[in-house]
Enzyme design. Structure first.
Site, PDB file in Angstrom:
ATOM      1  CB  CYS A  54      -9.654 -19.541   7.343  1.00 18.30           C
ATOM      2  SG  CYS A  54      -9.175 -17.942   8.020  1.00 18.30           S
ATOM      3  CB  CYS A 107     -15.381 -14.076   7.710  1.00 19.47           C
ATOM      4  SG  CYS A 107     -13.756 -13.515   8.258  1.00 19.47           S
ATOM      5  CB  CYS A 122     -15.460 -16.617   4.561  1.00 25.05           C
ATOM      6  SG  CYS A 122     -14.050 -17.264   3.620  1.00 25.05           S
ATOM      7  CB  CYS A 159      -5.039 -11.114  -6.910  1.00 26.33           C
ATOM      8  SG  CYS A 159      -5.390 -10.874  -5.164  1.00 26.33           S
ATOM      9  CB  CYS A 202      -2.799  -8.129  -6.084  1.00 22.12           C
ATOM     10  SG  CYS A 202      -3.967  -7.756  -4.765  1.00 22.12           S
ATOM     11  CB  CYS A 244      -6.436  -3.929  -3.331  1.00 23.00           C
ATOM     12  SG  CYS A 244      -7.928  -4.755  -3.919  1.00 23.00           S
ATOM     13  NE  ARG A 270     -10.021  -5.721  -9.440  1.00 25.30           N
ATOM     14  CZ  ARG A 270      -9.084  -5.229  -8.614  1.00 25.30           C
ATOM     15  NH1 ARG A 270      -9.166  -5.468  -7.338  1.00 25.30           N
ATOM     16  NH2 ARG A 270      -8.076  -4.536  -9.083  1.00 25.30           N
TER      17      ARG A 270
HETATM   18  N1  SAM Z   1      -8.002 -14.439   4.612  1.00 27.04           N
HETATM   19  C1  SAM Z   1      -7.696 -13.193   4.053  1.00 27.04           C
HETATM   20  C2  SAM Z   1      -8.597 -12.091   4.530  1.00 27.04           C
HETATM   21  O1  SAM Z   1      -9.717 -12.356   4.957  1.00 27.04           O
HETATM   22  O2  SAM Z   1      -8.182 -10.937   4.441  1.00 27.04           O
HETATM   23  C3  SAM Z   1      -7.679 -13.187   2.534  1.00 27.04           C
HETATM   24  C4  SAM Z   1      -8.695 -13.979   1.754  1.00 27.04           C
HETATM   25  S1  SAM Z   1     -10.398 -13.485   1.960  1.00 27.04           S
HETATM   26  C5  SAM Z   1     -11.262 -14.781   1.166  1.00 27.04           C
HETATM   27  C6  SAM Z   1     -10.539 -12.069   0.881  1.00 27.04           C
HETATM   28  C7  SAM Z   1     -11.874 -11.374   0.798  1.00 27.04           C
HETATM   29  O3  SAM Z   1     -12.798 -12.150   0.059  1.00 27.04           O
HETATM   30  C8  SAM Z   1     -12.624 -11.107   2.102  1.00 27.04           C
HETATM   31  O4  SAM Z   1     -12.152  -9.994   2.782  1.00 27.04           O
HETATM   32  C9  SAM Z   1     -14.024 -10.846   1.602  1.00 27.04           C
HETATM   33  O5  SAM Z   1     -14.217  -9.480   1.374  1.00 27.04           O
HETATM   34  C10 SAM Z   1     -14.090 -11.640   0.288  1.00 27.04           C
HETATM   35  N2  SAM Z   1     -15.038 -12.747   0.358  1.00 27.04           N
HETATM   36  C11 SAM Z   1     -14.871 -13.917   1.008  1.00 27.04           C
HETATM   37  N3  SAM Z   1     -15.950 -14.707   0.890  1.00 27.04           N
HETATM   38  C12 SAM Z   1     -16.846 -14.021   0.149  1.00 27.04           C
HETATM   39  C13 SAM Z   1     -18.158 -14.300  -0.305  1.00 27.04           C
HETATM   40  N4  SAM Z   1     -18.769 -15.438  -0.007  1.00 27.04           N
HETATM   41  N5  SAM Z   1     -18.780 -13.380  -1.058  1.00 27.04           N
HETATM   42  C14 SAM Z   1     -18.154 -12.211  -1.371  1.00 27.04           C
HETATM   43  N6  SAM Z   1     -16.924 -11.898  -0.962  1.00 27.04           N
HETATM   44  C15 SAM Z   1     -16.271 -12.779  -0.205  1.00 27.04           C
HETATM   45  C1  DTB Z   2     -12.003  -9.250  -3.056  1.00 25.97           C
HETATM   46  O1  DTB Z   2     -12.458  -8.186  -2.594  1.00 25.97           O
HETATM   47  N1  DTB Z   2     -12.733 -10.196  -3.614  1.00 25.97           N
HETATM   48  C2  DTB Z   2     -11.907 -11.327  -3.978  1.00 25.97           C
HETATM   49  C3  DTB Z   2     -10.488 -10.813  -3.671  1.00 25.97           C
HETATM   50  N2  DTB Z   2     -10.730  -9.573  -3.031  1.00 25.97           N
HETATM   51  C4  DTB Z   2      -9.536 -11.642  -2.949  1.00 25.97           C
HETATM   52  C5  DTB Z   2     -12.283 -12.567  -3.253  1.00 25.97           C
HETATM   53  C6  DTB Z   2     -13.689 -12.985  -3.487  1.00 25.97           C
HETATM   54  C7  DTB Z   2     -13.889 -14.303  -2.846  1.00 25.97           C
HETATM   55  C8  DTB Z   2     -15.264 -14.848  -3.089  1.00 25.97           C
HETATM   56  C9  DTB Z   2     -15.475 -16.126  -2.393  1.00 25.97           C
HETATM   57  C10 DTB Z   2     -14.610 -17.246  -2.875  1.00 25.97           C
HETATM   58  O2  DTB Z   2     -14.436 -17.451  -4.098  1.00 25.97           O
HETATM   59  O3  DTB Z   2     -14.137 -18.006  -2.030  1.00 25.97           O
HETATM   60 FE1  SF4 Z   3     -10.474 -16.594   6.751  1.00 28.24          FE
HETATM   61 FE2  SF4 Z   3     -12.346 -16.305   4.918  1.00 28.24          FE
HETATM   62 FE3  SF4 Z   3     -12.240 -14.639   6.957  1.00 28.24          FE
HETATM   63 FE4  SF4 Z   3     -10.306 -14.562   5.066  1.00 28.24          FE
HETATM   64  S1  SF4 Z   3     -12.464 -14.069   4.785  1.00 28.24           S
HETATM   65  S2  SF4 Z   3     -10.059 -14.475   7.283  1.00 28.24           S
HETATM   66  S3  SF4 Z   3     -10.231 -16.740   4.533  1.00 28.24           S
HETATM   67  S4  SF4 Z   3     -12.648 -16.839   7.072  1.00 28.24           S
END
Ligand code: SAM
Ligand code: DTB
Ligand code: SF4
Length: 346
Positions: free
Chosen positions: A66, A70, A73, A110, A141, A201, A273
């Protein structure tokens, strides 16, 4: 149907507000723990079956690579986490995963993609997935990043029920976590989703080094949206080696519970959730979260890329707590009927 006998005929006293002040929210977060949990649990019973938990399953349809930065992430191309990038999953794989989720008892499926935003061509493929998952009898979702208003309308037309798009943290702390987009972008996408007629959500992540005031700031943003999100995922940061937040000071689990309780008080009707981070959470912390008003979890061994408790472990926890995994729409509807029935005794 497992309607708790203790919720029957309970009149609702808590009104739905959209004018929460930051100081008020911080004061709630700072209440003596027992007072806060008592209040949150009371609100929970007014609006929900306290013994029902909705289960959702996640599938990463496009993993890694990506462009966003973030800091939490593992899927950002800017962090070296050793995660294998994958192409968009074929439709058949998505259908197979949806069937498996339904068989395990999930009511919502989802799909998540590691995109800043989908292109229209990528969206076409996702629309096919949504149609197919709905045909399996599941609520749908998706979380695909930022959307244009037109893309939101196309998703709705394909039958998407919910769109997940998190605010993640307070507006003030946001710039410390993400620099490749701004808070306003997130709010705009949420407005397009709402205008297109989808359920929202939206939640955030705790344990990223934010203050209690930041947690209050996140909750204020969520609670003061024109309509409360139908689902509010509260994630505990999953620390992944290679991400900038790896090694951040861990949040006290009781502070996590406080935030869940405050979310329940501010957004009485929403499904709260208990999302990422359960794998590293004790059963006792999760139990306190359920008491405080959490009524949904992600189910299945994997979230998007990180581990989640295995299904047997969750079943055992639900069994010990007398929690029923059922469609929360069903549960909420039944509470609605009971509370709003004309024959209700005062
Ligand atoms: N790329 C899209 C976005 O950021 O909206 C969708 C996928 S993203 C992985 C969805 C959500 O996962 C993020 O907004 C964040 O709140 C959560 N997330 C990602 N990495 C995480 C982590 N290491 N621990 C907890 N939540 C995480
Ligand atoms: C949300 O708030 N938590 C989920 C879902 N929406 C998409 C994602 C959590 C991702 C945790 C890190 C991972 O597994 O990559
Ligand atoms: Fe990309 Fe992860 Fe950020 Fe979603 S949360 S925009 S997958 S870097």
């Amino acid at each position: 149907m497992s309607q708790s006998i203790l919720t029957r005929s309970a009149p609702r006293q808590t009104s739905i507000r959209h004018d929460w002040q930051l100081d008020e929210i911080e004061a709630l977060l700072s209440l003596p723990f027992n007072d806060l949990l008592f209040m949150a649990h009371g609100v929970h019973r007014e609006y929900h079956d306290p013994n029902a938990v909705q289960i959702s399953t996640l599938l990463s349809i496009k993993t890694g690579g990506c462009p966003e930065d973030c800091a939490y992430c593992p899927q950002s191309a800017r962090h070296d986490t050793g995660l294998q990038r994958e192409r968009l999953l074929p439709l058949d794989d998505v259908i197979a995963a949806a069937r498996k989720a339904r068989a395990a008892g999930a009511s919502r499926f989802c799909i998540g993609a590691a995109w800043r935003n989908p292109t229209d061509k990528q969206l076409d493929k996702v629309l096919d997935m949504i149609v197919a998952v709905k045909a399996e009898g599941l609520e749908t979702c998706a979380t695909l990043g930022m959307l244009s208003a037109g893309q939101a309308r196309r998703l709705r037309a394909a039958g998407l029920d919910y769109y997940n798009h998190n605010l993640d943290t307070s507006p003030e702390y946001y710039g410390k976590i993400i620099t490749t987009r701004v808070y306003r972008d997130r709010l705009d996408t949420l407005a397009y989703v709402r205008d297109a007629g989808m359920h929202v959500c939206c939640g955030g992540i705790l344990g990223m080094g934010e203050t209690r005031r930041d947690r209050a700031g996140l909750l204020q943003q969520l609670a003061n949206l024109p309509e409360h999100p139908e689902s509010v995922p509260i994630n505990m940061l999953v620390q992944v080696e290679g991400t900038p937040l790896y090694g951040a000071e861990k949040l006290d689990p009781l502070e996590f519970v406080r935030t869940v309780a405050t979310a329940r008080i501010l957004m009485p009707k929403s499904i709260v959730r208990l999302s990422a981070g359960r794998d590293a959470m004790s059963d006792e912390t999760q139990t306190l979260c359920f008491f405080a008003g959490a009524n949904s979890v992600f189910y299945g061994e994997k979230l998007l890329t990180t581990p989640n408790p295995d299904v047997d472990q969750d079943r055992w926890l639900f069994e010990r707590l007398g929690l029923n995994a059922l469609s929360l729409h069903e549960a909420a509807f039944s509470v609605e009927k009971i509370n709003d029935a004309p024959s209700r005794r005062p």
